[in-house]
Enzyme design. Structure first.
Site, PDB file in Angstrom:
ATOM      1  N   GLU A  42       5.998  15.020 -17.182  1.00  0.00           N
ATOM      2  CA  GLU A  42       6.462  13.625 -17.152  1.00  0.00           C
ATOM      3  C   GLU A  42       5.841  12.814 -16.023  1.00  0.00           C
ATOM      4  OE1 GLU A  42       9.466  16.296 -15.098  1.00  0.00           O
ATOM      5  OE2 GLU A  42       8.478  16.244 -17.033  1.00  0.00           O
ATOM      6  N   VAL A  44      10.611  20.345 -23.659  1.00  0.00           N
ATOM      7  CA  VAL A  44      10.756  19.214 -22.725  1.00  0.00           C
ATOM      8  C   VAL A  44      10.186  19.576 -21.357  1.00  0.00           C
ATOM      9  CG1 VAL A  44      12.418  17.736 -21.529  1.00  0.00           C
ATOM     10  CG2 VAL A  44      12.764  18.316 -23.941  1.00  0.00           C
ATOM     11  N   ASP A  56     -28.433 -10.444 -11.286  1.00  0.00           N
ATOM     12  CA  ASP A  56     -29.390 -11.399 -10.741  1.00  0.00           C
ATOM     13  C   ASP A  56     -28.786 -12.022  -9.491  1.00  0.00           C
ATOM     14  OD1 ASP A  56     -31.187 -13.378 -10.191  1.00  0.00           O
ATOM     15  OD2 ASP A  56     -31.382 -14.067 -12.255  1.00  0.00           O
TER      16      ASP A  56
END
Length: 548
Positions: free
Chosen positions: A300, A295, A342
């Site tokens: 995170e 973890v 253009d």
């Protein structure tokens, strides 16, 4: 039988239309109700739930969700909630920014519906939005037009179509109106048909619409593309690779640490194989430590920082008039160095205006053009029309040609009077990118007259005489030097320059032999045209003509 196997008039009759009259407004409304609008059915919009789920499918987000869930199971409430908040922020930024971008793209898509097409309605040739066209409409097309729907050619003149976007063939296709007897003729060989999205690169055509919207060949392709599988952007691939590496390395490291903890317990005599139950608390702690490392290895904050960075990039690009539909694509689009577009009708008003004129060997006022042959060239050697309403001109046709008619009007010349006087042309040579000029021939009381206009260098090359002070004399190199110097001045000031010439024939020539017809002309002069920059304080002329 397919439409290409039938005669043009047979197709018109079958569709209950009329080449001269066109459809009535009541009939158009009825057919729109029956066949729908001339637009492609858009891809179903993603719901907000689908967008959120799509954002949650990112590899790093999935890893974070798993990590957050593990943190909660392990009792680390603050860590778990923090991870879920980070995921929520990243997902919210992505969904909100892409929602704003989708609305901007929808607004741009509506602009394409305003592209005008010349069509016959109730005995009149008018301009209508291409989305309002329906089956049976008689349309008029010329060089530079985009074909608005699938149509059967009724009449055409030197018609060349670029069908590369449909067939893949780079060369233009020469079209005609003759029926094709062959059954199951390949699309690329249907030379009497026009297809939506293709371009008219030379010539003119009158055609009857036989299919619109999703029923066109381009519509069928668009329908298939709705199920396309999109590939990942480079940033997505890198983030996915990072997620995989974090997962693999984290799992390996956690596994090694777990094994190391068990080995340490075994050495200390805490792990006895015959009595595992006593060692369960230690094994549990070793497992929790290993999972905690996995973890902790997950960044995170990374998805949130990526989302915020891309959101800032999207907003910055939007301020520079570059819209990005997908947030994740900002990294790819942001790497673009040059975007080609253009400018006509974007930075400028798409309202060509004659600002300078030269004829009879001198500069003249554009309000006092007295050269008869040049004015006739303005009025007769063209396919455009203009109307005047409340002091403003409405262009019906090529903006450049319309500007010539406006110039004639400012000199109190009604171009329609010349058209009534000369009736129909006996020969027409349409503008092409190779020739860079166009010519139209008319019969006069004595003989025939050819009017030519186009690129100055092309027109000068086929002239051997010049009209100066109402006299026609042989053109010399000195004359050409003076003309070219003046033209260069106009071009240096961003003017578009058109030159004009004519010649007379006492006997009718072989009109099919264009190279022997367009030669030994009399040079009459040239004009300078500009397209003003768009100014909010300036009221532009209404331009219902072609958009560039």
């Amino acid at each position: 039988m397919s439409f290409y196997q039938k005669e043009a008039q047979e197709v018109i009759a079958e569709l209950k239309s009329d080449e001269e009259i066109g459809l009535s407004n009541a009939e158009v409304r009825a057919r729109v109700q029956l066949y729908g609008k001339n637009v492609f059915t858009p891809k179903p919009k993603e719901s907000i739930i689908a967008k959120i789920l799509g954002s949650l499918k990112e590899p790093l987000i999935i890893i974070l969700l798993i990590s957050g869930l593990i943190s909660l199971i392990m009792g680390h409430l603050e860590d778990g909630l923090g991870i879920f908040v980070a995921v929520l922020i990243a997902t919210s930024i992505s969904v909100i920014q892409e929602g704003k971008s989708d609305k901007a793209f929808e607004a741009l898509a509506k602009l394409s519906d305003d592209v005008k097409v010349k069509v016959v309605r109730d005995h009149q040739i008018v301009y209508v939005p291409q989305s309002d066209l329906t089956i049976g409409d008689i349309i008029h097309l010329e060089t530079g037009d985009k074909v608005p729907a699938d149509a059967r050619i009724v009449h055409c003149s030197n018609l060349g179509i670029n069908e590369s976007m449909l067939t893949g063939e780079a060369e233009s296709v020469t079209k005609n109106s003759k029926r094709i007897e062959r059954e199951n003729c390949p699309l690329a060989e249907r030379i009497n048909m026009l297809y939506s999205g293709t371009m008219v690169i030379e010539g003119r055509a009158i055609a009857v619409i036989v299919a619109i919207g999703d029923q066109t060949e381009m519509g069928k392709i668009a329908e298939e593309l709705k199920d396309e599988i999109t590939s990942q952007t480079p940033l997505q691939q890198k983030l996915a690779d990072l997620g995989k590496k974090i997962s693999i390395i984290g799992s390996i490291v956690a596994g090694c640490i777990f094994v190391f903890e068990l080995f340490t317990m075994y050495q200390q005599g805490l792990l006895v194989l015959d009595n595992i139950g006593t060692a369960l608390p230690g094994i549990k702690d070793a497992f929790i430590t290993s999972v905690a490392l996995i973890v902790a290895a997950v960044p995170e904050g990374l998805p949130t920082m990526v989302a915020i960075t891309l959101a800032f990039n999207m907003q910055k690009m939007a301020k520079n008039n570059a819209l990005v539909r997908k947030l994740i694509a900002c990294e790819t689009i942001g790497s673009v160095n040059v975007i080609c577009s253009d400018k006509t009708g974007t930075l400028t008003e798409n309202r060509m205006t004659v600002v300078e004129a030269w004829c009879d060997g001198k500069n003249i006022s554009i309000d006092k053009i007295s050269c008869q042959e040049m004015v006739e060239n303005f009025s007769l050697n063209t396919t455009a029309d203009i109307t005047k309403k409340d002091g403003q001109f409405e262009f019906l046709g090529n903006p450049t040609e319309c500007s010539l008619l406006v110039c004639a009007d400012r000199s109190n010349i009604n171009y329609l009077d010349y058209r009534k006087q000369f009736a129909e042309p006996v020969a027409e040579y349409n503008f092409t990118s190779a020739r860079k000029m166009m010519s139209t021939a008319y019969e006069k009381k004595i003989g025939y007259r050819l009017y030519t206009k186009g690129s100055p260098e092309k027109v000068l090359n086929i002239c051997n005489r010049i009209k100066i002070n109402n006299s026609v004399i042989p053109i010399t190199q000195e004359h050409k030097d003076v003309i070219e110097a003046r033209i260069k001045e106009l071009q240096d000031n961003a003017r578009r320059v058109l030159a004009f010439a004519y010649t007379d024939f006492s006997e009718e020539p072989q009109w099919e032999d264009i190279y022997n017809v367009e030669k030994d002309l009399i040079f009459t002069g040239f004009i300078g045209i500009e397209d003003p920059y768009e100014q909010t304080s300036k009221q532009p002329l209404i331009n219902a003509g072609k958009r560039a």
